[in-house]
Structures are given as structure tokens and as C-alpha cells.
Design an enzyme around this catalytic site. Structure first.
Site, PDB file in Angstrom:
ATOM      1  N   HIS A   1      11.740   4.553  -0.908  1.00 63.01           N
ATOM      2  CA  HIS A   1      11.461   3.153  -1.257  1.00 63.01           C
ATOM      3  C   HIS A   1      12.383   2.732  -2.405  1.00 63.01           C
ATOM      4  CE1 HIS A   1       8.413   5.291  -3.943  1.00 63.01           C
ATOM      5  NE2 HIS A   1       9.175   4.642  -4.798  1.00 63.01           N
TER       6      HIS A   1
HETATM    7  P1  TYD Z   1       4.273   6.344  -3.609  1.00 64.07           P
HETATM    8  O1  TYD Z   1       4.931   5.750  -4.794  1.00 64.07           O
HETATM    9  O2  TYD Z   1       4.359   5.615  -2.307  1.00 64.07           O
HETATM   10  O3  TYD Z   1       4.815   7.839  -3.426  1.00 64.07           O
HETATM   11  P2  TYD Z   1       6.012   8.412  -2.537  1.00 64.07           P
HETATM   12  O4  TYD Z   1       6.973   7.285  -2.346  1.00 64.07           O
HETATM   13  O5  TYD Z   1       6.555   9.550  -3.323  1.00 64.07           O
HETATM   14  O6  TYD Z   1       5.389   8.891  -1.266  1.00 64.07           O
HETATM   15  O7  TYD Z   1       2.746   6.583  -3.960  1.00 64.07           O
HETATM   16  C1  TYD Z   1       1.874   7.258  -3.096  1.00 64.07           C
HETATM   17  C2  TYD Z   1       0.466   6.745  -3.321  1.00 64.07           C
HETATM   18  O8  TYD Z   1       0.045   6.968  -4.674  1.00 64.07           O
HETATM   19  C3  TYD Z   1       0.332   5.252  -3.049  1.00 64.07           C
HETATM   20  O9  TYD Z   1      -0.852   5.039  -2.300  1.00 64.07           O
HETATM   21  C4  TYD Z   1       0.145   4.623  -4.411  1.00 64.07           C
HETATM   22  C5  TYD Z   1      -0.379   5.746  -5.286  1.00 64.07           C
HETATM   23  N1  TYD Z   1       0.166   5.659  -6.653  1.00 64.07           N
HETATM   24  C6  TYD Z   1      -0.620   5.155  -7.666  1.00 64.07           C
HETATM   25  O10 TYD Z   1      -1.797   4.773  -7.462  1.00 64.07           O
HETATM   26  N2  TYD Z   1      -0.118   5.091  -8.943  1.00 64.07           N
HETATM   27  C7  TYD Z   1       1.153   5.487  -9.226  1.00 64.07           C
HETATM   28  O11 TYD Z   1       1.593   5.417 -10.404  1.00 64.07           O
HETATM   29  C8  TYD Z   1       1.977   5.987  -8.156  1.00 64.07           C
HETATM   30  C9  TYD Z   1       3.385   6.417  -8.404  1.00 64.07           C
HETATM   31  C10 TYD Z   1       1.446   6.059  -6.892  1.00 64.07           C
END
Ligand code: TYD
Length: 136
Positions: free
Chosen positions: A54
Site C-alpha cells: 500500500h
Molecule cells: P495494514 O497497515 O494493512 O498492514 P499490512 O499492510 O502490513 O498488511 O494493517 C493491518 C491491519 O491492522 C488493518 O486492519 C489495520 C490494523 N492497524 C491498526 O489498527 N493500527 C495500526 O497502527 C496499523 C499499522 C494497522
């Protein structure tokens, strides 16, 4: 934001060396070029897994391999660059508007993120096609 991967760089962080171990202290706006509002870390990543596909519209980030190693591929819509992080006293600064993929995690890797803002789903660009439109 119309940043390029040339705005992203690896920053050497301070290391207070001691025979009994090292300390790396970090302060927002001093060693790293933004104020820190949030810290999170990724761990227990299964072998072969890729994460983080992302971009963010306004978030500045510093990514550190607090333990182990992994690779970060940066993509500004035109150019891609892959950076290996494997030392806790080096961090990769990522500006807003950069697509990033996290991969090749070693076993036991801990990926620490210092972030400029609180979690905000509206700041994410999760579809690569949307990212390319955003960068036009
Ligand atoms: P995401 O940033 O999409 O992780 P990746 O891209 O590494 O797979 O986050 C995964 C999940 O965690 C998403 O449902 C949102 C949650 N999240 C939070 O609640 N707080 C945060 O600070 C982060 C980074 C993620």
C-alpha cells in the site's frame, strides 16, 4: 504528495555502544525528519509472506529492523528500489506517496515503524491502480 524514491533514504541512527549491549535512542524531529505520533511493529511473519502492499497520502515513516532482516521495495510509480534492512541502527525513511512492499522476512524478524500520524484508514491507498492514478 508527488515524492519520488529519491526522497527516501537510509538514515544511520545513533548507537551507544557498551560491552553489555547497545542502545539506539530516537527523538522525533532530531534523528528522524518528522515528529512521531505512533509506533507499531510487525513480528511472527510466516516465511514467504509479503506485507505492506500500500501507499500513504500524508504519512512519513521510518522502518527499522529491530531484529533479523527483511527487504522493503519502494515504488514511486516510475522507479522501484529494494532496500535490505538488517541492522537496528539503520532506518529507512519513507516519504508520503510511495508504494511499499515488505518481503523476505528472516525468522524472528521484528519490523519497527515510527510513524508521523495516528492510524487513519483514509490515509491509505490500497489498490495499485488507484496509486498510479494518484501519482499522475
Ligand atoms: P495494514 O497497515 O494493512 O498492514 P499490512 O499492510 O502490513 O498488511 O494493517 C493491518 C491491519 O491492522 C488493518 O486492519 C489495520 C490494523 N492497524 C491498526 O489498527 N493500527 C495500526 O497502527 C496499523 C499499522 C494497522
Amino acid at each position: 504528495m508527488k515524492t519520488s524514491i529519491y526522497n527516501c533514504n537510509v538514515i544511520e541512527l545513533p548507537k551507544i555502544h557498551n560491552r553489555a549491549g547497545n542502545i539506539t535512542p530516537l527523538h522525533g524531529g532530531i534523528e528522524i525528519p518528522f515528529d512521531i505520533q505512533r509506533i507499531y511493529y510487525l513480528y511472527d511473519v510466516p516465511g514467504g509472506e509479503t506485507r505492506g502492499g500500500h501507499a500513504h497520502k500524508t504519512l512519513h515513516q521510518l522502518i527499522v529492523a529491530a531484529s533479523g532482516s527483511f527487504e522493503v521495495t519502494l515504488n514511486d510509480g516510475s522507479i522501484k528500489k529494494t532496500v535490505t534492512l538488517n541492522r537496528p541502527n539503520f532506518g529507512l525513511y519513507i516519504t508520503p506517496g510511495i508504494w511499499r512492499d515488505l518481503h523476505n522476512f528472516s525468522s524472528g524478524a521484528v519490523l519497527l515503524v515510527l510513524a508521523s500520524h495516528l492510524y487513519d484508514e483514509n490515509d491509505y491507498i490500497r489498490e495499485y491502480s488507484d496509486f498510479l492514478l494518484y501519482k499522475k
